[in-house]
Structure formats: structure tokens, C-alpha cells
Design a protein around this motif. Structure first.
Motif, PDB file in Angstrom:
ATOM      1  N   SER A  80       3.187   8.050  -3.050  1.00 41.51           N
ATOM      2  CA  SER A  80       2.906   7.213  -1.883  1.00 41.51           C
ATOM      3  C   SER A  80       2.722   5.757  -2.303  1.00 41.51           C
ATOM      4  O   SER A  80       3.175   4.846  -1.604  1.00 41.51           O
ATOM      5  CB  SER A  80       1.661   7.722  -1.148  1.00 41.51           C
ATOM      6  OG  SER A  80       0.482   7.472  -1.896  1.00 41.51           O
ATOM      7  N   ASP A  89       6.182   4.390  -3.430  1.00 41.90           N
ATOM      8  CA  ASP A  89       7.085   4.215  -2.287  1.00 41.90           C
ATOM      9  C   ASP A  89       6.674   3.041  -1.407  1.00 41.90           C
ATOM     10  O   ASP A  89       7.524   2.404  -0.786  1.00 41.90           O
ATOM     11  CB  ASP A  89       7.117   5.490  -1.436  1.00 41.90           C
ATOM     12  CG  ASP A  89       7.842   6.631  -2.121  1.00 41.90           C
ATOM     13  OD1 ASP A  89       8.635   6.343  -3.035  1.00 41.90           O
ATOM     14  OD2 ASP A  89       7.607   7.794  -1.753  1.00 41.90           O
ATOM     15  N   THR A  90       5.366   2.760  -1.329  1.00 43.54           N
ATOM     16  CA  THR A  90       4.879   1.743  -0.396  1.00 43.54           C
ATOM     17  C   THR A  90       4.913   0.347  -1.004  1.00 43.54           C
ATOM     18  O   THR A  90       5.315  -0.614  -0.341  1.00 43.54           O
ATOM     19  CB  THR A  90       3.434   2.071   0.049  1.00 43.54           C
ATOM     20  OG1 THR A  90       3.395   3.412   0.555  1.00 43.54           O
ATOM     21  CG2 THR A  90       2.976   1.126   1.143  1.00 43.54           C
ATOM     22  N   ILE A  91       4.480   0.221  -2.248  1.00 46.19           N
ATOM     23  CA  ILE A  91       4.495  -1.087  -2.905  1.00 46.19           C
ATOM     24  C   ILE A  91       5.908  -1.351  -3.424  1.00 46.19           C
ATOM     25  O   ILE A  91       6.463  -0.521  -4.152  1.00 46.19           O
ATOM     26  CB  ILE A  91       3.485  -1.129  -4.066  1.00 46.19           C
ATOM     27  CG1 ILE A  91       2.075  -0.841  -3.550  1.00 46.19           C
ATOM     28  CG2 ILE A  91       3.524  -2.488  -4.755  1.00 46.19           C
ATOM     29  CD1 ILE A  91       1.021  -0.780  -4.630  1.00 46.19           C
ATOM     30  N   ALA A  95      -1.706  -0.496  -1.734  1.00 48.75           N
ATOM     31  CA  ALA A  95      -0.654   0.125  -0.921  1.00 48.75           C
ATOM     32  C   ALA A  95      -0.983   0.021   0.569  1.00 48.75           C
ATOM     33  O   ALA A  95      -0.074  -0.093   1.400  1.00 48.75           O
ATOM     34  CB  ALA A  95      -0.461   1.581  -1.332  1.00 48.75           C
ATOM     35  N   GLU A  96      -2.251   0.054   0.926  1.00 50.47           N
ATOM     36  CA  GLU A  96      -2.631  -0.084   2.339  1.00 50.47           C
ATOM     37  C   GLU A  96      -2.222  -1.447   2.880  1.00 50.47           C
ATOM     38  O   GLU A  96      -1.799  -1.560   4.035  1.00 50.47           O
ATOM     39  CB  GLU A  96      -4.148   0.096   2.495  1.00 50.47           C
ATOM     40  CG  GLU A  96      -4.632   1.519   2.268  1.00 50.47           C
ATOM     41  CD  GLU A  96      -6.137   1.629   2.451  1.00 50.47           C
ATOM     42  OE1 GLU A  96      -6.741   0.679   2.983  1.00 50.47           O
ATOM     43  OE2 GLU A  96      -6.714   2.666   2.059  1.00 50.47           O
ATOM     44  N   PHE A 132       0.379  -3.209   1.913  1.00 50.12           N
ATOM     45  CA  PHE A 132       1.824  -3.185   2.127  1.00 50.12           C
ATOM     46  C   PHE A 132       2.199  -2.248   3.266  1.00 50.12           C
ATOM     47  O   PHE A 132       3.240  -2.418   3.887  1.00 50.12           O
ATOM     48  CB  PHE A 132       2.536  -2.771   0.833  1.00 50.12           C
ATOM     49  CG  PHE A 132       2.668  -3.886  -0.151  1.00 50.12           C
ATOM     50  CD1 PHE A 132       3.643  -4.855  -0.002  1.00 50.12           C
ATOM     51  CD2 PHE A 132       1.802  -3.992  -1.223  1.00 50.12           C
ATOM     52  CE1 PHE A 132       3.758  -5.902  -0.910  1.00 50.12           C
ATOM     53  CE2 PHE A 132       1.904  -5.026  -2.130  1.00 50.12           C
ATOM     54  CZ  PHE A 132       2.893  -5.988  -1.972  1.00 50.12           C
ATOM     55  N   ASP A 133       1.365  -1.262   3.530  1.00 49.36           N
ATOM     56  CA  ASP A 133       1.631  -0.347   4.637  1.00 49.36           C
ATOM     57  C   ASP A 133       1.570  -1.077   5.977  1.00 49.36           C
ATOM     58  O   ASP A 133       2.092  -0.604   6.971  1.00 49.36           O
ATOM     59  CB  ASP A 133       0.611   0.798   4.624  1.00 49.36           C
ATOM     60  CG  ASP A 133       1.159   2.045   5.294  1.00 49.36           C
ATOM     61  OD1 ASP A 133       2.386   2.220   5.294  1.00 49.36           O
ATOM     62  OD2 ASP A 133       0.357   2.830   5.823  1.00 49.36           O
ATOM     63  N   ASN A 134       0.904  -2.238   5.978  1.00 49.08           N
ATOM     64  CA  ASN A 134       0.839  -3.060   7.183  1.00 49.08           C
ATOM     65  C   ASN A 134       2.003  -4.044   7.254  1.00 49.08           C
ATOM     66  O   ASN A 134       1.896  -5.111   7.869  1.00 49.08           O
ATOM     67  CB  ASN A 134      -0.491  -3.821   7.230  1.00 49.08           C
ATOM     68  CG  ASN A 134      -1.674  -2.879   7.366  1.00 49.08           C
ATOM     69  OD1 ASN A 134      -1.576  -1.836   8.002  1.00 49.08           O
ATOM     70  ND2 ASN A 134      -2.797  -3.248   6.768  1.00 49.08           N
ATOM     71  N   LYS A 135       3.101  -3.695   6.592  1.00 45.07           N
ATOM     72  CA  LYS A 135       4.356  -4.462   6.637  1.00 45.07           C
ATOM     73  C   LYS A 135       4.246  -5.850   6.000  1.00 45.07           C
ATOM     74  O   LYS A 135       4.845  -6.813   6.463  1.00 45.07           O
ATOM     75  CB  LYS A 135       4.860  -4.607   8.090  1.00 45.07           C
ATOM     76  CG  LYS A 135       4.907  -3.308   8.869  1.00 45.07           C
ATOM     77  CD  LYS A 135       5.768  -2.259   8.179  1.00 45.07           C
ATOM     78  CE  LYS A 135       5.806  -0.951   8.988  1.00 45.07           C
ATOM     79  NZ  LYS A 135       6.508   0.125   8.284  1.00 45.07           N
TER      80      LYS A 135
END
Length: 329
Positions: A196, A199-201, A224-225, A227-230
Motif C-alpha cells: 500500500s 503503490d501510494t507514494i 502515504a496518507e 499522497f492518498d489525498n491526491k
């Protein structure tokens, strides 16, 4: 039994027993057609000897020029520590190579080899122009990445993000979760978290930061959180590339601070409001009042109020009654 039958028994299946019922005739006395070529013997004494020779060969050491060795398997390290590499070169120059590396024969090019593990030693020996002591084994791509992952895990010097990047590459190469878990000796839950993060970063940001040994799993998950916010990764990766003077851990901190922004900065405490000064008809100070939310506090100083607070407390009921009348209540 004839001598050739004895050898035949050693090499493989025992010879067929003669059929006493058969009579020799002109037809059956003709020589039999030659049997098809047998595969290499795996049974009997000859098979045991062949297997022993193969095992000895797999454990034998050879010296190989570093110029005929190519990378193999999956990229494991994000960044080489220059100081550690210099120490390794100094040790190899002083004491020689004590631990062999593992190579496999290049499946595409005759006379060349691919690294299974021992990349740093090979790089140091190449820089020193010294031959590489190696064991060479025939291995499939599957066996190569399993051996590489297990050797890295046994050393326990890969960081969280390097293992996460290794797991991502294995998945993209088509390996299922079980094989990835076996290679890294990690259970499926941890692998899921690693993937996760990877994949996200964006990979460009991961490469720009590097291994970041002091940044553990929790802080990578927190990043990662963001980057999860776009959040866009390209500008950050570009900025980090020009931070050559910073260590990998410092680049991580810079990236983390940049992404967190005001969310992670401690908020300034609210300014304390000055108390309201209450005065009497002669403009003398009687008390001080402070409001905080739904509460109001009135403070009297006996040196200033001259006992007014006692009178106020005794007459508070009547004062309240007059206040209600003024409101028509």
C-alpha cells in the motif's frame, strides 16, 4: 551374469531375465533392434555418483572477472552508502574476499553471469579490479528472487521502504503474495501494508528520498496518507533531487514536513484577553471581570474594594430582582 549385465544393473534397471520357453530359431536369433538412447542415469551406483558430482560442483568456488557479471533478479537497495562502500573496499583490499557471492549462468548469453546476491561485494571488487570468488548455480527466475529475498532478510539491513519496493517489483514481475511472503519471510498483513505504501507514494519520490533507515513503517504509512489525498509527487521529487547535501533520513524529514504543512505544525495558543476593570462612581477600581467561553469570573481585591464584595453578596438577590423588573419580568 555377464559383465555387461552387471554394469547395466549398476547404471539403471536390471536386465530382463531370459525366457526359458523361447526356442532359438532363425527369426528370434536375429539381433534385436537397438533401443533408443537412454537419458542420463539417475539410478543405481552411477546415478549416486553423478548426483554427488553435481552437488560438489554447486559448492565449488570459482574466480570470475567482475566484467562478466551483470545485475540479476530484483533491485533491492535504493541507495548505496558511500562511507560503507569505502569501508568494504578497505576490508577487501586488506584481507581479501572471505565470503563468496552467488551467481547464476546468464540464460541468454554464454559465458556471462547474473548476480543472485553479493551486489555490494561485487561492486567493491570491481572498483578494486580484483577477481570475484563465487559459487555458480543453475537457477530459474523464481528461485533467483526467492534466494535474493531470503539472503536480504537474513542480513536484516534492508529498510522498510526498500523491502516495500522489493515486494512491489516482485508483484509486478508476476509473483503471487505467497511467493513474496516466502522471499521476505513476512506475513501477508505486513506485505499488504508494504504494498500500500509502495503503490501510494510515487516511485520518483521513493527513489529521491532513498532508504531512510531511521524512518520506520508508521511514518511511511503516514506519508502515504498525504499522497492518498491526491498530492502531486513530481514537484516534491524534483526538489529532493537537488538536496544532495542531505542524508536520506534528512530528505525524508524534509519531504514529510513539506507534505504535512499546517496540519502538523503546533497551533499557537490563543491570546489571553485582558480582564475588564470594574469601577465605582468615584472611578475607583472595585473588581476585575474575565470572560472565557460561557463563564465569567469577577475578582475582588480587598485593598481596592473596601468590603464592597461582602455587601454585593448580601444584596445579590435584590439586585437580581431589580434586574428582572427592568426587563419586564
Amino acid at each position: 551374469m555377464a559383465r555387461k549385465d552387471l554394469l547395466k544393473g549398476l547404471m539403471g534397471d536390471p536386465p530382463p531375465k531370459p525366457d526359458p520357453e523361447k526356442k532359438l530359431t532363425a527369426v528370434n536369433s536375429a539381433p534385436e533392434a537397438p533401443s533408443p538412447a537412454r537419458p542420463r542415469y539417475t539410478k543405481g551406483a552411477i546415478g549416486a555418483v553423478s548426483q554427488s558430482i553435481a552437488e560438489l560442483k554447486s559448492r565449488a568456488l570459482i574466480e570470475v572477472s567482475a566484467d562478466v557479471i551483470d545485475p540479476g533478479g530484483i533491485e533491492d537497495r535504493l541507495e548505496e552508502d558511500r562511507a560503507d562502500m569505502e569501508k568494504l573496499q578497505a576490508s577487501l583490499k586488506a584481507y581479501g574476499q572471505q565470503v563468496p557471492v552467488l551467481l547464476r549462468n546468464d540464460p541468454e548469453v554464454e559465458g556471462r553471469y547474473q548476480i543472485v546476491y553479493g551486489r555490494r561485494r561485487i561492486a567493491a571488487l570491481r572498483a578494486l579490479n580484483m577477481p570475484v570468488k563465487a559459487m555458480v548455480r543453475d537457477m530459474s527466475d523464481h528461485d533467483l528472487v526467492i534466494a535474493q529475498g531470503q539472503e536480504n532478510t537474513a542480513r536484516r539491513d534492508l529498510t522498510f521502504i526498500e523491502k516495500a519496493n522489493f515486494a512491489r517489483q516482485m508483484r509486478e514481475a508476476g509473483y503471487d503474495r505467497k511467493v513474496i511472503c516466502d522471499a521476505l519471510h513476512i506475513d501477508k498483513t505486513v506485505i499488504s501494508r508494504m504494498l500500500s505504501v509502495a503503490d501510494t507514494i510515487p516511485l520518483s519520490v521513493i527513489r529521491a528520498i532513498g532508504p531512510a533507515p531511521a524512518a520506520g513503517r508508521d511514518r511511511w504509512l503516514k506519508m502515504a496518507e498525504f499522497f492518498d489525498n491526491k498530492v502531486e509527487g513530481a514537484p516534491l521529487a524534483g526538489a529532493l533531487i537537488f538536496s544532495a547535501g542531505l542524508s536520506s533520513d534528512q530528505r525524508f524529514e524534509a519531504a514529510f514536513d513539506s507534505l504535512s504543512g499546517d496540519n502538523q505544525k503546533p497551533k499557537a495558543p490563543p491570546k489571553k484577553r485582558e480582564p475588564r476593570v470594574l469601577t465605582g462612581s468615584d472611578d475607583r477600581t472595585l473588581a476585575r471581570a474575565r470572560k472565557a467561553g460561557k463563564k465569567t469570573t469577577v475578582t475582588f481585591d480587598a485593598t481596592e474594594s473596601d468590603g464592597f464584595e461582602d455587601w454585593l453578596l448580601d444584596n445579590l438577590t435584590e439586585i437580581h430582582r431589580d434586574w428582572l423588573k427592568s426587563r419586564g419580568e
